[in-house]
Design an enzyme around this catalytic site. Structure first.
Site, mmCIF file in Angstrom:
data_model
loop_
_atom_site.group_PDB
_atom_site.id
_atom_site.type_symbol
_atom_site.label_atom_id
_atom_site.label_comp_id
_atom_site.label_asym_id
_atom_site.label_seq_id
_atom_site.Cartn_x
_atom_site.Cartn_y
_atom_site.Cartn_z
ATOM 1 N N CYS A 111 -33.639 -8.331 10.945
ATOM 2 C CA CYS A 111 -34.593 -8.422 9.820
ATOM 3 C C CYS A 111 -35.454 -7.166 9.658
ATOM 4 O O CYS A 111 -35.665 -6.681 8.537
ATOM 5 C CB CYS A 111 -35.491 -9.636 10.009
ATOM 6 S SG CYS A 111 -35.935 -9.951 11.727
ATOM 7 N N HIS A 151 -42.367 -10.015 7.591
ATOM 8 C CA HIS A 151 -42.668 -8.913 8.507
ATOM 9 C C HIS A 151 -43.297 -7.769 7.704
ATOM 10 O O HIS A 151 -42.879 -7.500 6.567
ATOM 11 C CB HIS A 151 -41.388 -8.363 9.145
ATOM 12 C CG HIS A 151 -40.669 -9.291 10.069
ATOM 13 N ND1 HIS A 151 -41.190 -10.469 10.559
ATOM 14 C CD2 HIS A 151 -39.429 -9.177 10.634
ATOM 15 C CE1 HIS A 151 -40.312 -11.036 11.376
ATOM 16 N NE2 HIS A 151 -39.234 -10.279 11.425
ATOM 17 N N THR A 201 -29.363 -26.543 10.328
ATOM 18 C CA THR A 201 -30.651 -27.227 10.493
ATOM 19 C C THR A 201 -31.777 -26.271 10.896
ATOM 20 O O THR A 201 -32.927 -26.688 11.002
ATOM 21 C CB THR A 201 -30.538 -28.321 11.580
ATOM 22 O OG1 THR A 201 -30.061 -27.686 12.779
ATOM 23 C CG2 THR A 201 -29.580 -29.419 11.176
HETATM 24 P P1 NAP Z 1 -33.633 -22.071 14.761
HETATM 25 O O1 NAP Z 1 -34.604 -22.482 13.735
HETATM 26 O O2 NAP Z 1 -33.961 -22.260 16.194
HETATM 27 O O3 NAP Z 1 -32.218 -22.767 14.446
HETATM 28 C C1 NAP Z 1 -31.120 -22.684 15.323
HETATM 29 C C2 NAP Z 1 -29.908 -23.329 14.665
HETATM 30 O O4 NAP Z 1 -28.752 -23.107 15.484
HETATM 31 C C3 NAP Z 1 -30.027 -24.833 14.498
HETATM 32 O O5 NAP Z 1 -29.367 -25.205 13.313
HETATM 33 C C4 NAP Z 1 -29.264 -25.343 15.715
HETATM 34 O O6 NAP Z 1 -28.747 -26.639 15.521
HETATM 35 C C5 NAP Z 1 -28.126 -24.349 15.754
HETATM 36 N N1 NAP Z 1 -27.474 -24.322 17.056
HETATM 37 C C6 NAP Z 1 -28.032 -24.052 18.251
HETATM 38 N N2 NAP Z 1 -27.113 -24.133 19.224
HETATM 39 C C7 NAP Z 1 -25.943 -24.476 18.636
HETATM 40 C C8 NAP Z 1 -24.623 -24.712 19.116
HETATM 41 N N3 NAP Z 1 -24.297 -24.625 20.405
HETATM 42 N N4 NAP Z 1 -23.670 -25.038 18.203
HETATM 43 C C9 NAP Z 1 -23.976 -25.149 16.904
HETATM 44 N N5 NAP Z 1 -25.196 -24.931 16.392
HETATM 45 C C10 NAP Z 1 -26.177 -24.592 17.248
HETATM 46 O O7 NAP Z 1 -33.316 -20.522 14.646
HETATM 47 P P2 NAP Z 1 -33.236 -19.595 13.339
HETATM 48 O O8 NAP Z 1 -34.509 -18.863 13.146
HETATM 49 O O9 NAP Z 1 -32.665 -20.348 12.201
HETATM 50 O O10 NAP Z 1 -32.216 -18.490 13.854
HETATM 51 C C11 NAP Z 1 -30.883 -18.767 14.145
HETATM 52 C C12 NAP Z 1 -30.201 -17.475 14.563
HETATM 53 O O11 NAP Z 1 -30.163 -16.582 13.452
HETATM 54 C C13 NAP Z 1 -30.959 -16.710 15.653
HETATM 55 O O12 NAP Z 1 -30.614 -17.100 16.926
HETATM 56 C C14 NAP Z 1 -30.546 -15.289 15.373
HETATM 57 O O13 NAP Z 1 -29.325 -15.044 16.022
HETATM 58 C C15 NAP Z 1 -30.339 -15.279 13.894
HETATM 59 N N6 NAP Z 1 -31.474 -14.652 13.193
HETATM 60 C C16 NAP Z 1 -31.276 -13.450 12.662
HETATM 61 C C17 NAP Z 1 -32.288 -12.823 11.998
HETATM 62 C C18 NAP Z 1 -32.079 -11.466 11.481
HETATM 63 O O14 NAP Z 1 -32.843 -10.604 11.813
HETATM 64 N N7 NAP Z 1 -31.106 -11.228 10.656
HETATM 65 C C19 NAP Z 1 -33.523 -13.411 11.860
HETATM 66 C C20 NAP Z 1 -33.732 -14.660 12.403
HETATM 67 C C21 NAP Z 1 -32.671 -15.265 13.071
HETATM 68 P P3 NAP Z 1 -29.388 -27.996 16.161
HETATM 69 O O15 NAP Z 1 -30.243 -28.605 15.074
HETATM 70 O O16 NAP Z 1 -28.197 -28.840 16.430
HETATM 71 O O17 NAP Z 1 -30.141 -27.622 17.371
HETATM 72 N N1 12T Z 2 -35.693 -11.707 18.669
HETATM 73 O O1 12T Z 2 -31.520 -11.129 14.730
HETATM 74 O O2 12T Z 2 -37.728 -12.779 17.545
HETATM 75 O O3 12T Z 2 -31.588 -9.927 16.510
HETATM 76 O O4 12T Z 2 -38.225 -12.079 15.525
HETATM 77 C C1 12T Z 2 -34.241 -11.402 14.869
HETATM 78 C C2 12T Z 2 -35.564 -11.775 15.049
HETATM 79 C C3 12T Z 2 -33.916 -11.255 17.206
HETATM 80 C C4 12T Z 2 -32.096 -10.721 15.732
HETATM 81 C C5 12T Z 2 -37.439 -12.275 16.470
HETATM 82 C C6 12T Z 2 -35.238 -11.612 17.399
HETATM 83 C C7 12T Z 2 -33.456 -11.142 15.946
HETATM 84 C C8 12T Z 2 -36.043 -11.868 16.296
#
Ligand code: NAP
Ligand code: 12T
Length: 347
Positions: free
Chosen positions: A130, A243, A13
């Site tokens: 990223c 970015h 989500t």
């Molecule tokens: P987001 O929009 O805040 O989405 C968070 C997601 O995680 C939602 O689907 C949420 O579900 C789920 N979640 C949170 N706590 C959970 C739990 N205890 N069990 C199961 N699901 C849970 O964040 P996002 O931007 O998509 O990013 C998610 C993660 O991806 C970040 O925290 C980071 O680790 C990673 N990320 C990586 C990069 C990168 O540089 N490669 C970039 C961006 C993000 P609900 O709807 O149930 O709350």
């Molecule tokens: N804090 O995947 O805030 O380690 O733009 C990616 C993006 C952590 C990560 C951000 C962050 C990550 C951000």
């Protein structure tokens, strides 16, 4: 591709999870079984998968039975807790959080750069940050021509990097300011609307941020070269998606700007947009919803013998997260590596 794999998206989500579903659908996974997981908060809701909808299930330790590949993007603590359960169910994890990136058991992979590192995976494969991904897609082809000795990078990072709440924070503050209201500051330590914050993730003892040090350490691991010196400044800017990065490199031998343009024009995943006289250079608004890493403003650094400057832009939610993870899954399938040899490795 091999038929009948079951693929799970954990964090389905979220901003990245939704883009993972779009990317899976748009590429070669449309015939596969896709499952969607999130927390109990959104269990029972639906997420779009092409023209279909998938019901979101609550993530539990048992969620991975019968799942071949799980794409995680639900934060570091969810990955730390649940990725080992996935592996013990025989499921290969591709993790988007920073939880496993520097773990020696886990390859850290950008398919255009080091797909070979997948060969000896142990069940958890980490997706880089990223900012690191887009920088290295552009730098690796230059490094292959003459080794890069030093990188100085400043990033201009979109609020979508913080997830859905970052997008809402910028939207809300802009609306409040245009209505003469005092903006609410909830997500970042300061107002992000019409501002730049030299602060992404938390500060460390050396006064760099974690985000800056991720760029340093991840570069050395992915390039398999501890000698590349990286100095980073990561800045949050009031941009929704994509970015941008100002990157200065020093190479062992000289690479002319003309040669760099020719090398990057041939490079996988890169599009060169570099015609300053026509005002052509990469822009965040043009890179958004594109797969490529865009490079422009390529010019020689006139203050040193073997230096180049460039401007690198890419969609942080796409190539920076969802697309890179899906490309890793594709590479695993192509290399016949969708298997776990030691289910107890992370328990
Ligand atoms: P987001 O929009 O805040 O989405 C968070 C997601 O995680 C939602 O689907 C949420 O579900 C789920 N979640 C949170 N706590 C959970 C739990 N205890 N069990 C199961 N699901 C849970 O964040 P996002 O931007 O998509 O990013 C998610 C993660 O991806 C970040 O925290 C980071 O680790 C990673 N990320 C990586 C990069 C990168 O540089 N490669 C970039 C961006 C993000 P609900 O709807 O149930 O709350
Ligand atoms: N804090 O995947 O805030 O380690 O733009 C990616 C993006 C952590 C990560 C951000 C962050 C990550 C951000």
């Amino acid at each position: 591709m091999k038929a009948n794999l079951v693929i799970a998206v954990v964090g389905a989500t979220g901003a990245v999870g939704r883009e993972m579903l779009n990317t899976l659908y748009a590429r070669d996974f449309s015939g596969y079984t896709i499952k969607a997981f999130a927390s109990s908060r959104s269990a029972g809701t639906k997420v779009a998968y092409g023209d279909d909808e998938i019901r979101v299930e609550e993530l539990t330790a048992k969620s991975f039975e019968g799942v071949d590949i799980a794409l995680f993007s639900a934060g570091g603590s969810t990955s730390t807790e649940f990725a080992p359960y996935a592996v013990s169910s025989g499921c290969v994890v591709i993790d988007n959080s920073s939880a496993w990136r520097m773990d020696e058991r886990c390859p850290l992979v950008i398919p255009e750069v080091n797909a070979h590192a997948l060969k000896n995976h142990n069940g958890i494969i980490a997706n880089p940050n990223c900012s690191t991904i887009q920088m290295l897609v552009a730098l690796k082809p230059l490094h292959d021509v003459s080794p890069i000795e030093r990188v100085i990078v400043s990033t201009y990072q979109a609020v979508s990097g913080t997830g859905q709440k970052g997008i809402e924070e910028l939207e809300t503050q802009v609306r409040q300011l245009f209505n003469g209201m005092e903006p609410d500051v909830n997500v970042y330590p300061h107002r992000i609307a019409f501002n730049c914050l030299p602060h992404i993730d938390t500060f460390l003892d050396n006064d760099y941020t974690k985000e800056e040090m991720k760029m340093v350490k991840e570069t050395n691991k992915i390039m398999e070269d501890e000698n590349i010196k990286v100095s980073a400044t990561c800045v949050r800017v009031p941009v929704f998606y994509s970015h941008s990065e100002s990157v200065n490199i020093e190479t062992e031998k000289k690479i002319s700007a003309k040669d760099a343009r020719a090398i990057l024009t041939q490079a996988p995943g890169v599009v060169v947009l570099d015609n300053p006289k026509e005002n052509i250079y990469p822009l965040a608004i043009d890179a958004t919803s594109e797969n490529a890493v865009f490079v422009g403003r390529i010019r020689e650094d006139e203050t040193i013998a073997n230096g180049l400057n460039m401007w690198i832009v890419s969609d942080n939610v796409r190539k920076g997260a969802a697309l890179n993870a899906v490309q890793i899954a594709e590479s695993l399938v192509e290399q016949d590596l969708v298997r776990v040899t030691n289910k107890l490795m992370f328990r």
